[in-house]
Design a protein around this motif. Structure first.
Motif, PDB file in Angstrom:
ATOM      1  N   ARG A 126       0.878  -1.188   0.040  1.00 18.32           N
ATOM      2  CA  ARG A 126      -0.095  -0.083  -0.062  1.00 18.32           C
ATOM      3  C   ARG A 126       0.832   1.184   0.017  1.00 18.32           C
ATOM      4  O   ARG A 126       2.135   1.295   0.080  1.00 18.32           O
ATOM      5  CB  ARG A 126      -0.953   0.089   1.216  1.00 18.32           C
ATOM      6  N   GLU A 127       0.259   2.317  -0.352  1.00 17.12           N
ATOM      7  CA  GLU A 127       0.810   3.640  -0.046  1.00 17.12           C
ATOM      8  C   GLU A 127       1.276   3.736   1.183  1.00 17.12           C
ATOM      9  O   GLU A 127       0.603   3.492   2.300  1.00 17.12           O
ATOM     10  CB  GLU A 127       0.101   4.687  -0.611  1.00 17.12           C
ATOM     11  N   ALA A 128       2.528   4.450   1.372  1.00 18.06           N
ATOM     12  CA  ALA A 128       3.343   4.836   2.762  1.00 18.06           C
ATOM     13  C   ALA A 128       2.371   5.955   3.244  1.00 18.06           C
ATOM     14  O   ALA A 128       1.902   6.935   2.499  1.00 18.06           O
ATOM     15  CB  ALA A 128       4.768   5.113   2.727  1.00 18.06           C
ATOM     16  N   VAL A 129       2.191   5.735   4.795  1.00 15.29           N
ATOM     17  CA  VAL A 129       1.608   7.229   5.446  1.00 15.29           C
ATOM     18  C   VAL A 129       2.573   7.585   6.479  1.00 15.29           C
ATOM     19  O   VAL A 129       3.488   6.754   6.817  1.00 15.29           O
ATOM     20  CB  VAL A 129       0.271   6.607   5.981  1.00 15.29           C
ATOM     21  N   ASP A 130       2.288   8.340   7.111  1.00 14.93           N
ATOM     22  CA  ASP A 130       3.277   9.190   8.130  1.00 14.93           C
ATOM     23  C   ASP A 130       3.803   8.129   9.226  1.00 14.93           C
ATOM     24  O   ASP A 130       4.830   8.126   9.704  1.00 14.93           O
ATOM     25  CB  ASP A 130       2.682  10.432   9.023  1.00 14.93           C
ATOM     26  N   ALA A 131       2.689   7.443   9.644  1.00 11.28           N
ATOM     27  CA  ALA A 131       2.432   6.304  10.694  1.00 11.28           C
ATOM     28  C   ALA A 131       3.812   5.244  10.340  1.00 11.28           C
ATOM     29  O   ALA A 131       4.092   4.567  11.230  1.00 11.28           O
ATOM     30  CB  ALA A 131       1.504   5.814  10.947  1.00 11.28           C
ATOM     31  N   ASP A 132       4.205   5.052   9.188  1.00  9.77           N
ATOM     32  CA  ASP A 132       4.955   4.255   8.470  1.00  9.77           C
ATOM     33  C   ASP A 132       6.645   4.678   8.605  1.00  9.77           C
ATOM     34  O   ASP A 132       7.468   3.859   8.435  1.00  9.77           O
ATOM     35  CB  ASP A 132       4.783   3.820   6.944  1.00  9.77           C
ATOM     36  N   GLU A 146       9.982  11.789   4.637  1.00  6.49           N
ATOM     37  CA  GLU A 146       8.970  12.566   4.812  1.00  6.49           C
ATOM     38  C   GLU A 146       8.433  13.369   3.890  1.00  6.49           C
ATOM     39  O   GLU A 146       7.151  13.586   3.532  1.00  6.49           O
ATOM     40  CB  GLU A 146       9.377  13.565   5.875  1.00  6.49           C
ATOM     41  N   VAL A 173       6.062  11.022   1.459  1.00  2.00           N
ATOM     42  CA  VAL A 173       4.660  10.585   1.967  1.00  2.00           C
ATOM     43  C   VAL A 173       3.390  11.080   1.081  1.00  2.00           C
ATOM     44  O   VAL A 173       3.671  12.444   0.953  1.00  2.00           O
ATOM     45  CB  VAL A 173       4.419  10.877   3.281  1.00  2.00           C
ATOM     46  N   GLY A 174       2.586  10.510   0.530  1.00  2.00           N
ATOM     47  CA  GLY A 174       1.410  10.652  -0.152  1.00  2.00           C
ATOM     48  C   GLY A 174       1.766  10.696  -1.633  1.00  2.00           C
ATOM     49  O   GLY A 174       0.749  10.863  -2.576  1.00  2.00           O
ATOM     50  N   ASP A 175       3.064  10.448  -2.148  1.00  2.00           N
ATOM     51  CA  ASP A 175       3.399  10.041  -3.502  1.00  2.00           C
ATOM     52  C   ASP A 175       2.938   8.775  -4.032  1.00  2.00           C
ATOM     53  O   ASP A 175       3.282   7.705  -2.760  1.00  2.00           O
ATOM     54  CB  ASP A 175       4.826  10.447  -3.805  1.00  2.00           C
ATOM     55  N   TYR A 233       9.821  -1.159   1.831  1.00  2.00           N
ATOM     56  CA  TYR A 233       9.459  -0.134   1.219  1.00  2.00           C
ATOM     57  C   TYR A 233      10.128  -0.058  -0.021  1.00  2.00           C
ATOM     58  O   TYR A 233      11.210  -0.539  -0.333  1.00  2.00           O
ATOM     59  CB  TYR A 233       9.828   1.133   2.138  1.00  2.00           C
TER      60      TYR A 233
END
Length: 162
Positions: A16-22, A44, A47-49, A64
């Motif tokens: 899945r796409e990475a999020v801040d918590a990762d 950082e 994140v969101g890409d 990742y």
């Protein structure tokens, strides 16, 4: 809810796409994987890409990939910037899964070619990249801080892997 298991009984990784918590888990894998790790802040920014993906096994991040594209004579050029798998999960196909998904993202963005840099001595990574059709384009002398050369490898993400 339980995590699906493979025929061998091992949990099946999900991507899945990475999020801040990762980010902390990603950074720990980075430090365990490379003598010259990226700084935390570098992750950082991505994140969101759509090309910053994580593989989860059970409740934790097992690996990742960071991939993006840039304009190149009217056609995007993809770049696998970073990829790593936690030492406990190496050899389980997670790197292949992540690379396959990242190449899919780059192909969807219109990239006709994808490049990456790899340490000349990193035989395991070079073998993985060859499976995906990456070929040696050039060598960059003393690319890494310790003086090791980098090999620049390139592939077409729209061609079948097999």
């Amino acid at each position: 809810m339980t995590t699906p298991a493979s025929e061998s009984g091992q949990p099946v990784p999900t991507v899945r796409e990475a999020v801040d918590a990762d980010l902390l888990a990603v950074f720990r894998i980075e430090k365990a994987s490379f003598p010259q790790p990226w700084p935390f802040a570098a992750f950082e920014r991505f994140v969101g890409d759509p090309g910053f993906l994580v593989a989860e096994v059970g409740p934790g991040v097992a690996g990742y990939v960071v991939a993006d594209s840039m304009p190149n004579h009217g056609r995007p050029l993809g770049h696998i910037k970073d990829i790593a798998v936690h030492p406990d999960y190496r050899g389980a196909g997670i790197g292949s899964l992540l690379l396959d998904r990242a190449l899919g993202v780059l192909a969807a963005e219109g990239a006709r070619s994808v490049k990456l840099e790899v340490r000349e001595s990193n035989d395991a990574a070079r073998s993985l990249y060859e499976e995906f059709g990456f070929t040696h384009r050039k060598t960059v002398p003393r690319y890494y801080d310790d003086g090791e050369d980098a090999l620049v490898l390139v592939t077409d993400p729209t061609e079948a892997r097999y």
